[in-house]
Design an enzyme around this catalytic site. Sequence first.
Site, PDB file in Angstrom:
ATOM      1  N   ARG A 116       0.854  -1.183   0.000  1.00  0.00           N
ATOM      2  CA  ARG A 116       0.000   0.000   0.000  1.00  0.00           C
ATOM      3  C   ARG A 116       0.895   1.240   0.000  1.00  0.00           C
ATOM      4  O   ARG A 116       1.966   1.241   0.606  1.00  0.00           O
ATOM      5  CB  ARG A 116      -0.899   0.030   1.247  1.00  0.00           C
ATOM      6  N   HIS A 118      -1.065   0.034  -9.806  1.00  0.00           N
ATOM      7  CA  HIS A 118      -1.737  -0.892  -8.877  1.00  0.00           C
ATOM      8  C   HIS A 118      -2.222  -2.148  -9.623  1.00  0.00           C
ATOM      9  O   HIS A 118      -3.421  -2.427  -9.655  1.00  0.00           O
ATOM     10  CB  HIS A 118      -2.902  -0.203  -8.152  1.00  0.00           C
TER      11      HIS A 118
HETATM   12  P1  NDP Z   1      -1.450 -11.589   4.998  1.00  0.00           P
HETATM   13  O1  NDP Z   1      -2.342 -11.101   6.076  1.00  0.00           O
HETATM   14  O2  NDP Z   1      -1.578 -13.004   4.546  1.00  0.00           O
HETATM   15  O3  NDP Z   1       0.076 -11.392   5.433  1.00  0.00           O
HETATM   16  C1  NDP Z   1       0.506 -10.265   6.118  1.00  0.00           C
HETATM   17  C2  NDP Z   1       1.929 -10.504   6.624  1.00  0.00           C
HETATM   18  O4  NDP Z   1       2.397  -9.315   7.243  1.00  0.00           O
HETATM   19  C3  NDP Z   1       2.009 -11.610   7.661  1.00  0.00           C
HETATM   20  O5  NDP Z   1       3.196 -12.365   7.497  1.00  0.00           O
HETATM   21  C4  NDP Z   1       2.066 -10.827   8.979  1.00  0.00           C
HETATM   22  O6  NDP Z   1       2.730 -11.507  10.031  1.00  0.00           O
HETATM   23  C5  NDP Z   1       2.863  -9.623   8.548  1.00  0.00           C
HETATM   24  N1  NDP Z   1       2.625  -8.486   9.437  1.00  0.00           N
HETATM   25  C6  NDP Z   1       1.471  -7.806   9.654  1.00  0.00           C
HETATM   26  N2  NDP Z   1       1.653  -6.830  10.567  1.00  0.00           N
HETATM   27  C7  NDP Z   1       2.955  -6.907  10.938  1.00  0.00           C
HETATM   28  C8  NDP Z   1       3.755  -6.184  11.855  1.00  0.00           C
HETATM   29  N3  NDP Z   1       3.253  -5.173  12.588  1.00  0.00           N
HETATM   30  N4  NDP Z   1       5.052  -6.535  11.985  1.00  0.00           N
HETATM   31  C9  NDP Z   1       5.575  -7.554  11.271  1.00  0.00           C
HETATM   32  N5  NDP Z   1       4.872  -8.281  10.378  1.00  0.00           N
HETATM   33  C10 NDP Z   1       3.577  -7.959  10.214  1.00  0.00           C
HETATM   34  O7  NDP Z   1      -1.625 -10.606   3.760  1.00  0.00           O
HETATM   35  P2  NDP Z   1      -1.395 -10.907   2.206  1.00  0.00           P
HETATM   36  O8  NDP Z   1      -0.044 -11.508   2.064  1.00  0.00           O
HETATM   37  O9  NDP Z   1      -2.542 -11.643   1.644  1.00  0.00           O
HETATM   38  O10 NDP Z   1      -1.437  -9.435   1.594  1.00  0.00           O
HETATM   39  C11 NDP Z   1      -0.504  -8.448   1.978  1.00  0.00           C
HETATM   40  C12 NDP Z   1      -0.904  -7.086   1.398  1.00  0.00           C
HETATM   41  O11 NDP Z   1      -0.624  -7.038   0.004  1.00  0.00           O
HETATM   42  C13 NDP Z   1      -2.386  -6.749   1.466  1.00  0.00           C
HETATM   43  O12 NDP Z   1      -2.735  -6.292   2.757  1.00  0.00           O
HETATM   44  C14 NDP Z   1      -2.530  -5.666   0.402  1.00  0.00           C
HETATM   45  O13 NDP Z   1      -2.359  -4.394   0.976  1.00  0.00           O
HETATM   46  C15 NDP Z   1      -1.377  -5.961  -0.554  1.00  0.00           C
HETATM   47  N6  NDP Z   1      -1.854  -6.346  -1.886  1.00  0.00           N
HETATM   48  C16 NDP Z   1      -1.500  -5.569  -2.966  1.00  0.00           C
HETATM   49  C17 NDP Z   1      -1.886  -5.928  -4.236  1.00  0.00           C
HETATM   50  C18 NDP Z   1      -1.447  -5.136  -5.410  1.00  0.00           C
HETATM   51  O14 NDP Z   1      -1.874  -5.420  -6.530  1.00  0.00           O
HETATM   52  N7  NDP Z   1      -0.575  -4.163  -5.247  1.00  0.00           N
HETATM   53  C19 NDP Z   1      -2.701  -7.128  -4.495  1.00  0.00           C
HETATM   54  C20 NDP Z   1      -3.005  -7.869  -3.293  1.00  0.00           C
HETATM   55  C21 NDP Z   1      -2.594  -7.463  -2.042  1.00  0.00           C
HETATM   56  P3  NDP Z   1       2.130 -12.886  10.638  1.00  0.00           P
HETATM   57  O15 NDP Z   1       2.271 -13.910   9.519  1.00  0.00           O
HETATM   58  O16 NDP Z   1       3.021 -13.187  11.758  1.00  0.00           O
HETATM   59  O17 NDP Z   1       0.704 -12.603  10.984  1.00  0.00           O
HETATM   60  C1  OXD Z   2      -5.715  -6.206  -2.918  1.00  0.00           C
HETATM   61  C2  OXD Z   2      -5.299  -5.276  -3.967  1.00  0.00           C
HETATM   62  O1  OXD Z   2      -5.608  -5.862  -1.739  1.00  0.00           O
HETATM   63  O2  OXD Z   2      -5.579  -5.542  -5.146  1.00  0.00           O
HETATM   64  O3  OXD Z   2      -6.154  -7.325  -3.248  1.00  0.00           O
HETATM   65  O4  OXD Z   2      -4.641  -4.277  -3.679  1.00  0.00           O
END
Ligand code: NDP
Ligand code: OXD
Length: 310
Positions: A225, A273
């Site tokens: 993001r 994006h």
């Molecule tokens: P998940 O919830 O599966 O994974 C999030 C990861 O971040 C986990 O490993 C989590 O740790 C870690 N995390 C969260 N908060 C913290 C913190 N404070 N400190 C350290 N680690 C942290 O999310 P996704 O992988 O499915 O998606 C990630 C992001 O990707 C989405 O939120 C979205 O914003 C972005 N996205 C962007 C897209 C694009 O096209 N640009 C498309 C899809 C998604 P833990 O495993 O220990 O919980």
């Molecule tokens: C998502 C994105 O969060 O597309 O899936 O950004």
Amino acid sequence: MKLLFISAVDKAEAWREAMLNELPELEFRVWPDEAEPRDDVDYALVWRPPHGLLKTYPNLKAILSLGAGIDGIVCDPELPRHLPIVRLVDHCLTDGMSEYVIYWVLHYHRHMGKYSRMVADGKWSNLPQHDTRLRRVGILGLGELGGNAARKLAALGFDVAGWSRSEKDIQGVTSFTGRDALKLFLARTEILVCLLPLTDKTAGIINAETIAQLPHGAFVINSARGGHVVDAELLAALNSGHLAGATLDVFHNEPPPPDHPFWSHPKVAVTPHMASLTVPHYAAEYIAMNIRRITAGEVPLNVVDLDKGY
Ligand code: NDP
Ligand code: OXD
């Protein structure tokens, strides 16, 4: 069973078709539908719904996100917090993100940007080729997306580490957890990838202080993001030469304003994006599976933990 689609209207027909393919009994409505009753809607399928809207549907059973990131849902100050919010997890989204990350890691690792510029200037020469096994990639967030990208980069031979809240056991990937370890993680990372959710704890995580902890000449890839980056501080690090380049798929405002320096900065690659897009056909399978679980009285998969914010 009624589902209300709250997203860009031009995408509604593709979603209707995909959802009805999975659940023919579904009544698929598209917001805005002001003349329709609100008390018979069971599910809201949403992308960044207007603030205060969801609370006006009193009998919702769940809020189903059209994306993996739910920051555009939980920022609603009037969010009905008792409802489960279900994140999107889908192999197509996951594979697409890994492709994006691998593409840009290889781009930097193999100097593809420099080669393009050299060739455009008519220069025929070679740059040093780095040993893949010594190329240190670091992924912020090792969840569905970061974990998959880390695994695939490790399989390609990169020296991969990841930073997450909880410790991970991914073959070939060094796991770092917690704020103290962030410094160590950054110090060993030549190509930094951000795949964190946007929460109070992760907003602005790519800032002057954390960038300074990366080695000189590092690269940043942000496909999570825009709010993860402090733009001015990233630009300062690019301009000073501390960072060698950045790829940005997400922005504070999308698209960024026309005069935003990212658009034309020679060290910045901007993508609109698109790091990974939700494909209705595949996502509908997953969404329908969760609706079936809720109908059967089971807990849906991938419910957001509102205390953690993701
Ligand atoms: P998940 O919830 O599966 O994974 C999030 C990861 O971040 C986990 O490993 C989590 O740790 C870690 N995390 C969260 N908060 C913290 C913190 N404070 N400190 C350290 N680690 C942290 O999310 P996704 O992988 O499915 O998606 C990630 C992001 O990707 C989405 O939120 C979205 O914003 C972005 N996205 C962007 C897209 C694009 O096209 N640009 C498309 C899809 C998604 P833990 O495993 O220990 O919980
Ligand atoms: C998502 C994105 O969060 O597309 O899936 O950004």
